[in-house]
Design an enzyme around this catalytic site. Structure first.
Site, PDB file in Angstrom:
ATOM      1  CG  ASN A 120      -6.658 -49.540  -9.947  1.00  0.00           C
ATOM      2  OD1 ASN A 120      -6.917 -49.706 -11.141  1.00  0.00           O
ATOM      3  ND2 ASN A 120      -6.793 -48.345  -9.372  1.00  0.00           N
ATOM      4  CG  ASP A 168     -11.173 -41.961 -12.913  1.00  0.00           C
ATOM      5  OD1 ASP A 168     -11.640 -42.740 -12.062  1.00  0.00           O
ATOM      6  OD2 ASP A 168     -10.391 -41.032 -12.631  1.00  0.00           O
TER       7      ASP A 168
HETATM    8  C1  IPE Z   1     -13.094 -46.854 -12.384  1.00  0.00           C
HETATM    9  O1  IPE Z   1     -13.479 -45.748 -11.659  1.00  0.00           O
HETATM   10  C2  IPE Z   1     -11.616 -47.149 -12.403  1.00  0.00           C
HETATM   11  C3  IPE Z   1     -11.279 -48.581 -12.133  1.00  0.00           C
HETATM   12  C4  IPE Z   1     -10.291 -48.918 -11.349  1.00  0.00           C
HETATM   13  C5  IPE Z   1     -12.036 -49.642 -12.763  1.00  0.00           C
HETATM   14  P1  IPE Z   1     -13.087 -45.447 -10.136  1.00  0.00           P
HETATM   15  O2  IPE Z   1     -13.331 -46.643  -9.296  1.00  0.00           O
HETATM   16  O3  IPE Z   1     -11.711 -44.887 -10.078  1.00  0.00           O
HETATM   17  O4  IPE Z   1     -14.174 -44.323  -9.799  1.00  0.00           O
HETATM   18  P2  IPE Z   1     -13.992 -42.991  -8.948  1.00  0.00           P
HETATM   19  O5  IPE Z   1     -12.727 -42.311  -9.412  1.00  0.00           O
HETATM   20  O6  IPE Z   1     -13.933 -43.382  -7.521  1.00  0.00           O
HETATM   21  O7  IPE Z   1     -15.217 -42.196  -9.284  1.00  0.00           O
HETATM   22 MG    MG Z   2     -10.904 -43.015 -10.079  1.00  0.00          MG
END
Ligand code: IPE
Ligand code: MG
Length: 214
Positions: free
Chosen positions: A50, A2
């Site tokens: 997601n 993350d």
């Molecule tokens: C990566 O980080 C997680 C994935 C879905 C690949 P994020 O995209 O959640 O990053 P933040 O939380 O906005 O910083």
């Molecule tokens: Mg995130």
């Protein structure tokens, strides 16, 4: 994994730039896992939640997944790494499904580190699917459900790491985390290095695990 978005934002760059750097970290950490002789490393790459993100970001992530498998499969093969996928990956784009099934088949007999990538993964959905399979076989016990989880071919989860300062599991390996040790860090995923992984592992080694005993 993350913090890609926040890492990019701090640099006034688009989120895609953070995701791209995040893939570099995946490369470094899978190499470190291999060098450290870890039995398995599971990476939460794309959750079933997601899909709520904007279409262009989803497309960026899927593009990076394609490039990663295309570029890194040979390194996995050369280093005896076994690639596994957990999650309902069958619903991804057909070319991705074909690519990952090919990659899993090519590395299936490798005996070194297993790198498992969670794609379209949600732990509650996984548990429901496993329970349905166990029920179809006529036995709903913890052991029977566990045997049907996507992680059935992986060793028990020992250590769960979450980066970027969030302190929650976000539907990741809920069942498997029953007795796992947790390690939370403020480091954003693109800044996470092999040295952070070694820190987490050495703190893990110092912990006393009793699994409910005394
Ligand atoms: C990566 O980080 C997680 C994935 C879905 C690949 P994020 O995209 O959640 O990053 P933040 O939380 O906005 O910083
Ligand atoms: Mg995130």
């Amino acid at each position: 994994m993350d913090g890609n978005g926040r890492w990019a934002k701090k640099r006034m760059m688009p989120r895609a730039f953070g995701h791209k750097r995040g893939v570099e970290t995946v490369r470094e950490i899978t190499r470190a896992a291999r060098d450290l002789g870890l039995e398995a490393l599971t990476l939460y790459a794309f959750s079933s939640e997601n899909w709520k993100r904007p279409a262009d970001e989803i497309a960026d992530l899927m593009g990076l997944l394609r490039t990663f498998i295309r570029n890194d499969l040979e390194e996995f093969v050369a280093n005896n790494v076994r690639l596994q996928i957990i999650g309902d990956y069958q619903v991804l784009a057909p070319d991705i499904v074909e690519m990952i099934e090919g990659a899993m088949a090519r590395t299936a007999h490798n005996t070194g580190t297993t790198v498992a990538i969670a794609l379209n993964y949600g732990s509650q959905q996984e548990i429901a699917r496993a329970a349905a399979k166990a029920a179809a076989k006529g036995e709903i016990t913890a052991e029977a459900i566990e045997a049907e989880l996507d992680t059935a071919s992986l060793p028990p989860l020992d250590l769960l790491i979450r980066t970027s300062g969030e302190v929650r599991l976000s539907n990741f390996l809920l069942w498997q985390a029953a007795y796992a040790e947790m390690w939370f860090t403020d480091v954003l995923w693109p800044d996470f290095t092999a040295s952070h992984l070694r820190d987490a592992l050495s703190q893990f080694s110092a912990r006393e695990r009793r699994f409910g005993g005394r």
